[in-house]
Design a protein around this motif. Structure first.
Motif, PDB file in Angstrom:
ATOM      1  N   ALA A  81      66.452  46.915  63.177  1.00 33.65           N
ATOM      2  CA  ALA A  81      65.012  46.948  63.465  1.00 33.65           C
ATOM      3  C   ALA A  81      64.188  46.433  62.301  1.00 33.65           C
ATOM      4  CB  ALA A  81      64.598  48.379  63.817  1.00 33.65           C
ATOM      5  N   ARG A  82      64.612  46.751  61.080  1.00 32.13           N
ATOM      6  CA  ARG A  82      63.836  46.326  59.906  1.00 32.13           C
ATOM      7  C   ARG A  82      63.755  44.808  59.819  1.00 32.13           C
ATOM      8  NH1 ARG A  82      65.921  45.006  54.887  1.00 32.13           N
ATOM      9  NH2 ARG A  82      64.515  45.148  53.091  1.00 32.13           N
ATOM     10  N   VAL A  83      64.875  44.125  60.006  1.00 33.84           N
ATOM     11  CA  VAL A  83      64.900  42.667  59.899  1.00 33.84           C
ATOM     12  C   VAL A  83      64.010  42.029  60.959  1.00 33.84           C
ATOM     13  CG1 VAL A  83      66.378  40.629  60.154  1.00 33.84           C
ATOM     14  CG2 VAL A  83      67.180  42.594  58.845  1.00 33.84           C
ATOM     15  N   THR A 132      64.467  55.440  64.144  1.00 35.27           N
ATOM     16  CA  THR A 132      65.685  55.388  63.339  1.00 35.27           C
ATOM     17  C   THR A 132      65.478  56.068  61.990  1.00 35.27           C
ATOM     18  OG1 THR A 132      66.343  53.305  64.392  1.00 35.27           O
ATOM     19  CG2 THR A 132      67.412  53.854  62.314  1.00 35.27           C
ATOM     20  N   LEU A 133      64.313  55.882  61.396  1.00 31.71           N
ATOM     21  CA  LEU A 133      64.030  56.471  60.090  1.00 31.71           C
ATOM     22  C   LEU A 133      63.749  57.973  60.188  1.00 31.71           C
ATOM     23  CD1 LEU A 133      61.719  53.734  58.482  1.00 31.71           C
ATOM     24  CD2 LEU A 133      64.124  54.191  57.966  1.00 31.71           C
ATOM     25  N   ALA A 134      63.235  58.413  61.335  1.00 35.98           N
ATOM     26  CA  ALA A 134      62.884  59.828  61.492  1.00 35.98           C
ATOM     27  C   ALA A 134      64.081  60.621  62.005  1.00 35.98           C
ATOM     28  CB  ALA A 134      61.715  59.973  62.465  1.00 35.98           C
ATOM     29  N   VAL A 189      55.807  45.810  52.417  1.00 34.27           N
ATOM     30  CA  VAL A 189      56.138  47.237  52.398  1.00 34.27           C
ATOM     31  C   VAL A 189      57.535  47.462  52.962  1.00 34.27           C
ATOM     32  CG1 VAL A 189      55.559  49.478  53.403  1.00 34.27           C
ATOM     33  CG2 VAL A 189      53.749  48.031  52.500  1.00 34.27           C
ATOM     34  N   LEU A 190      57.824  46.808  54.081  1.00 41.28           N
ATOM     35  CA  LEU A 190      59.137  46.989  54.711  1.00 41.28           C
ATOM     36  C   LEU A 190      60.262  46.496  53.814  1.00 41.28           C
ATOM     37  CD1 LEU A 190      58.351  45.844  58.380  1.00 41.28           C
ATOM     38  CD2 LEU A 190      58.513  48.173  57.498  1.00 41.28           C
ATOM     39  N   VAL A 191      60.052  45.351  53.177  1.00 43.23           N
ATOM     40  CA  VAL A 191      61.089  44.774  52.311  1.00 43.23           C
ATOM     41  C   VAL A 191      61.294  45.636  51.072  1.00 43.23           C
ATOM     42  CG1 VAL A 191      61.679  42.796  50.865  1.00 43.23           C
ATOM     43  CG2 VAL A 191      60.764  42.432  53.158  1.00 43.23           C
ATOM     44  N   ALA A 192      60.192  46.180  50.535  1.00 40.97           N
ATOM     45  CA  ALA A 192      60.264  46.882  49.255  1.00 40.97           C
ATOM     46  C   ALA A 192      60.760  48.315  49.367  1.00 40.97           C
ATOM     47  CB  ALA A 192      58.887  46.857  48.581  1.00 40.97           C
ATOM     48  N   VAL A 193      60.390  49.028  50.442  1.00 39.11           N
ATOM     49  CA  VAL A 193      60.633  50.473  50.440  1.00 39.11           C
ATOM     50  C   VAL A 193      61.572  50.959  51.541  1.00 39.11           C
ATOM     51  CG1 VAL A 193      58.333  50.844  49.462  1.00 39.11           C
ATOM     52  CG2 VAL A 193      58.655  51.092  51.922  1.00 39.11           C
ATOM     53  N   VAL A 194      61.838  50.139  52.548  1.00 40.68           N
ATOM     54  CA  VAL A 194      62.660  50.613  53.661  1.00 40.68           C
ATOM     55  C   VAL A 194      64.109  50.185  53.465  1.00 40.68           C
ATOM     56  CG1 VAL A 194      63.038  50.516  56.147  1.00 40.68           C
ATOM     57  CG2 VAL A 194      60.712  50.565  55.250  1.00 40.68           C
ATOM     58  N   ASP A 196      67.969  49.630  54.782  1.00 42.14           N
ATOM     59  CA  ASP A 196      68.643  49.300  56.027  1.00 42.14           C
ATOM     60  C   ASP A 196      69.564  50.451  56.398  1.00 42.14           C
ATOM     61  OD1 ASP A 196      67.875  46.886  57.211  1.00 42.14           O
ATOM     62  OD2 ASP A 196      68.797  45.750  55.594  1.00 42.14           O
ATOM     63  N   PRO A 197      69.267  51.187  57.487  1.00 40.14           N
ATOM     64  CA  PRO A 197      70.162  52.286  57.879  1.00 40.14           C
ATOM     65  C   PRO A 197      71.513  51.748  58.331  1.00 40.14           C
ATOM     66  CG  PRO A 197      68.495  51.907  59.560  1.00 40.14           C
ATOM     67  CD  PRO A 197      68.153  51.019  58.404  1.00 40.14           C
ATOM     68  N   ALA A 198      72.476  52.625  58.354  1.00 35.76           N
ATOM     69  CA  ALA A 198      73.811  52.219  58.792  1.00 35.76           C
ATOM     70  C   ALA A 198      73.750  51.685  60.218  1.00 35.76           C
ATOM     71  CB  ALA A 198      74.763  53.406  58.719  1.00 35.76           C
ATOM     72  N   ARG A 199      74.354  50.537  60.442  1.00 31.53           N
ATOM     73  CA  ARG A 199      74.332  49.898  61.742  1.00 31.53           C
ATOM     74  C   ARG A 199      75.262  50.639  62.705  1.00 31.53           C
ATOM     75  NH1 ARG A 199      73.193  44.681  61.605  1.00 31.53           N
ATOM     76  NH2 ARG A 199      71.996  45.310  59.794  1.00 31.53           N
ATOM     77  N   PRO A 200      74.749  51.059  63.878  1.00 30.54           N
ATOM     78  CA  PRO A 200      75.628  51.738  64.840  1.00 30.54           C
ATOM     79  C   PRO A 200      76.642  50.764  65.441  1.00 30.54           C
ATOM     80  CG  PRO A 200      73.486  51.312  65.812  1.00 30.54           C
ATOM     81  CD  PRO A 200      73.372  50.941  64.360  1.00 30.54           C
ATOM     82  N   ARG A 201      77.693  51.334  65.993  1.00 32.84           N
ATOM     83  CA  ARG A 201      78.693  50.484  66.633  1.00 32.84           C
ATOM     84  C   ARG A 201      78.086  49.781  67.845  1.00 32.84           C
ATOM     85  NH1 ARG A 201      84.262  54.145  66.906  1.00 32.84           N
ATOM     86  NH2 ARG A 201      84.589  54.344  64.643  1.00 32.84           N
TER      87      ARG A 201
END
Length: 409
Positions: A81-83, A132-134, A189-194, A196-201
């Motif tokens: 989602a971040r990308v 995803t972040l929450a 903001v997204l690039v600097a502070v977020v 990348d969570p673990a990618r689900p299968r």
């Protein structure tokens, strides 16, 4: 109360990372609010396009968003989602910067298509990023704060935009460029502070799995109706009805929109707390009931010139409360229904339903508005009532773990 406890209460149970994302949402909505009321005015009055061409350019933004929303789902699931949110923000920045310098219709259409593509991808990718972040028991709170940030940004941006737009072409161009800058600031903001969570299968089947999920499909239909009434009718049909049928001036119509946005800013977080531990379908049905009452108030406004404006203001506030009830449960419920590896597609499907609902109200309602305004709002009330009943009967098909808004630990 300990210092740690006070910090948690102040933070609404959300992480620092999430709060920075919410601040970024407010910033980009501040820029977007500055241009939203003036897109057609800028293209027609400042650039000299005909009203028809100006309307088509703005319509291109929505059309491109509808197409992109479905495409964005698989991209979110594959790349994260971040990308995709970052890519959407860059496309929006480029598109609105292009509109600032669009002297010819061809350039304006190209820039609008780029902005629309970004808009279509931003809705599902940003929703997916937030859930995803929450933590699962705090998704409704993250959604509530994003709604406050969105409405506050649009409201303040619209007010400031009116002052800047008074400077003519230079002011309009500055607004569109500022909007582009706020999207880029959000990207930073997204690039600097977020992280990348673990990618689900990955999950095989793609949209076929989405189409076979009967509770979700029912929720999509409910969403189309709720968005068409709560957002489409009250954004696009009530203002011309108030102006042409009741005779209310444009400044007072602006106050109606402000009352709605201010209600969301004030009520969204308390409603999110109210929802905790309560049945989600009841919250949806309550929102539908409020929309029905608001539609009836709009009809009543046309029968009494003395109480007309008071009835419309009450309806605008009521719709704002209804929006809070509905949005508090919608995105977290979709997130609970979605397999982790298909969350992007589930959010994209809901985004497509959102755009469809927005398109239905002006497309079908505007031609009928000139013939029978009462029929328009009666149909809208019936649609909302049907959505509420459908929501209540949906509960038995939902997984047991998805029926209640969780109470945060």
């Amino acid at each position: 109360m300990t210092r740690l406890g006070a910090a948690r209460r102040l933070g609404f149970g959300l992480s620092r990372e999430l709060w920075l994302v919410e601040a970024g949402i407010f910033l980009n909505m501040l820029g977007y609010g500055g241009v939203l009321p003036f897109e057609i005015i800028y293209l027609h009055d400042a650039r000299g396009f005909s009203l028809g061409v100006a309307g088509l350019v703005v319509g291109t933004i929505t059309g491109a968003a509808v197409v992109t929303a479905a495409v964005a789902g698989p991209l979110i699931d594959r790349f994260g989602a971040r990308v995709i949110t970052v890519g959407a923000g860059i496309a929006l920045a480029a598109g609105y910067a292009g509109l600032a310098f669009a002297r010819l219709p061809g350039y304006a259409f190209a820039a609008a298509a780029l902005a629309g593509a970004g808009n279509g991808a931003l809705n599902p990718s940003q929703s997916t990023l937030l859930v995803t972040l929450a933590r699962s028991d705090r998704r409704h709170r993250a959604t509530a704060v994003s709604r406050v940030a969105t409405n506050a940004g649009i409201g303040i941006g619209g007010a400031l935009g009116g002052l800047v737009a008074a400077r003519g072409l230079t002011g309009f161009a500055a607004l569109f460029l500022f909007n582009a800058v706020t999207y880029l600031a959000y990207v930073c903001v997204l690039v600097a502070v977020v992280r990348d969570p673990a990618r689900p299968r990955p999950v095989r089947g793609g949209y076929r799995v989405v189409a076979r999920d009967r509770p979700l499909v029912r929720l999509l239909v409910i969403n189309v109706a709720m968005i068409a009434v709560g957002w489409g009718v009250f954004s696009w049909l009530v203002p011309p009805y108030a102006r042409n049928e009741i005779g209310i001036g444009t400044p007072l119509i602006g106050v109606l929109l402000l009352a709605n946005a201010a209600t969301v800013v004030v009520a969204q977080v308390p409603v999110a707390k109210l929802a905790e531990g309560r049945r989600r379908v009841v919250m949806i049905a309550a929102a539908a009931s409020i929309f029905v009452a608001a539609c009836l108030l709009v009809v009543a406004a046309g029968t009494s010139s003395r109480a007309a404006y008071a009835a419309l203001v009450t309806a605008a506030i009521a719709v704002g409360v209804g929006e809070c009830f509905y949005t508090t449960v919608l995105t977290p419920l979709v997130a609970d229904l979605a397999p982790a590896g298909l969350r992007g597609r589930y959010m994209a499907a809901m985004g497509l339903a959102w755009w469809t609902g927005l398109a239905i109200a002006p497309t079908l309602g505007t031609p009928l508005l000139g013939r029978s305004p009462v029929a328009v709002f009666a149909v809208a009330a019936a649609a909302a009532a049907a959505a509420g009943v459908s929501a209540l009967t949906l509960e038995r098909k939902l997984p047991g773990t998805s029926r209640l808004t969780p109470v945060p630990e």
